[in-house]
Write an enzyme that holds these catalytic residues in place. Structure first.
Site, mmCIF file in Angstrom:
data_model
loop_
_atom_site.group_PDB
_atom_site.id
_atom_site.type_symbol
_atom_site.label_atom_id
_atom_site.label_comp_id
_atom_site.label_asym_id
_atom_site.label_seq_id
_atom_site.Cartn_x
_atom_site.Cartn_y
_atom_site.Cartn_z
ATOM 1 C CB SER A 64 -0.941 0.020 1.199
ATOM 2 O OG SER A 64 -1.971 -0.916 0.995
ATOM 3 C CE LYS A 67 -3.764 0.663 -1.051
ATOM 4 N NZ LYS A 67 -4.456 0.187 0.161
ATOM 5 C CE1 TYR A 191 -4.850 -1.368 -4.173
ATOM 6 C CE2 TYR A 191 -5.450 -3.691 -4.158
ATOM 7 C CZ TYR A 191 -5.112 -2.540 -3.482
ATOM 8 O OH TYR A 191 -5.007 -2.552 -2.113
ATOM 9 C CE1 TYR A 243 -4.881 1.422 4.492
ATOM 10 C CE2 TYR A 243 -3.155 0.377 5.753
ATOM 11 C CZ TYR A 243 -3.672 0.766 4.561
ATOM 12 O OH TYR A 243 -2.986 0.503 3.413
ATOM 13 C CB VAL A 261 -0.034 -5.857 4.296
ATOM 14 C CG1 VAL A 261 -1.249 -5.330 5.003
ATOM 15 C CG2 VAL A 261 -0.261 -6.061 2.822
#
Ligand code: GLN
Length: 309
Positions: A64, A67, A191, A243, A261
């Site tokens: 991630s 992103k 993705y 998050y 992760v």
């Protein structure tokens, strides 16, 4: 003046001795195989110098953290119209949660939760075949890091594709609101491949340097994004980058940061440094356990927190 190399060496030594290293991500089988004893840290400074300790030259799956780069690309292409597709509020929910999507009619809370990043991948795909869009993302990151050796780990991409039911659900759910421009499998292809990019801490710290330097990459002299956009990306990283652990990360570290992760974290000390840290074991919300502890120590010792010493 505090000697950065010495601080990093001490942090790496602490990490090497840590007994509780967290748990390596299990839901992507290729990531579950990674040795949890590894730890690396790299700090890129605005003058181009990179100071490293531990396994800073070992490539890991950025997951991630990617992103941040796709958001930067998509903002360049779409400007503020991008915000009609995703919000910029913290979610307070796990990264792969679906619950808010129904209430918010398929517009994800922010670009860093999975649903938001999948919506951004749909934007990045516009006008391209999936393969071209993936190539564009990799080229962008190579350019930022000034390093053409950066690659996608195809085994990780495959592993995630085979176990990607949750992300597929998020994508189909958003598509059902008529918000998707492309086929779900094409968007997920983009993705999963962006998440499977493998980088070392050294490369990642360099790639993030534009966010510490008012949008300019001091390695290449390129203005990657306008200064105001760099400031805003940092703001979203601070509020949403970890998050439902974002509040805790701001409290402990006090820097904009984005976790993955794979156990990597990119943290930005505006005007001072771009920091990449990696240790594969995660805490209960999916952020690197030792990576967070390392950044907490580093920010404290260098007095880099954006909230003051
Ligand atoms: N590729 C991962 C997923 O979609 C990214 C999640 C993460 O790094 N938090 O589940």
């Amino acid at each position: 003046m505090t000697d950065l190399q010495q601080v990093l060496d001490e942090i790496a030594l602490d990490a090497a001795m840590a007994a509780d290293r967290g748990v390596v991500a299990q839901y992507i089988p290729e990531l579950a195989k990674v040795d949890p004893r590894q730890f690396g840290i790299a700090v890129a400074l605005p003058d181009g110098q990179v100071v490293c300790a531990g396994d800073a030259e070992t490539a890991f799956s950025i997951q991630s953290v990617s992103k941040v780069f796709t958001l930067s690309m998509a903002l360049g292409k779409y400007g503020d119209s991008l915000w009609s597709r995703v919000g910029r509020e913290p979610s307070g929910d796990p990264f792969n949660s679906i619950v808010q999507l129904e209430q918010e009619k398929g517009r994800p809370r922010n670009p860093f939760i999975n649903a938001g990043a999948i919506a951004i991948a749909d934007l990045v795909l516009s006008g391209h075949q999936p393969r071209e869009a993936i190539g564009e993302i990799v080229r962008f990151i190579r350019h930022l890091a000034d390093d053409d050796s950066i690659r996608i780990d195809e085994r990780v991409a495959r592993s995630e594709t085979e176990h990607g039911d949750r992300n597929a659900s998020l994508a189909h759910f958003m598509r059902s609101f008529g918000r998707f421009s492309h086929q779900v499998d094409h968007v997920l292809g983009v993705y999963f491949h962006q998440c499977a990019i493998a980088m070392t801490c050294h490369q990642l710290a360099r790639a993030g340097l534009f966010l510490a330097s008012q949008g300019q990459n001091p390695l290449t002299g390129t203005q990657v994004v306008p200064p105001q956009r760099a400031r805003r990306i940092n703001a979203i990283m601070l509020m949403c980058g970890h998050y439902d652990g974002s509040g805790e990360f701001a409290y402990r570290v006090g820097l904009p940061g984005k976790s993955g992760v794979g156990g990597g974290i990119l943290a930005i000390a505006p005007g001072k440094a771009s920091i990449a840290v990696w240790s594969p074991g995660l805490d209960t919300v999916g952020n690197s356990k030792l990576g967070t502890a390392a950044l907490e120590q580093l920010a404290k010792r260098m007095e880099w927190s954006v909230f003051g010493a």
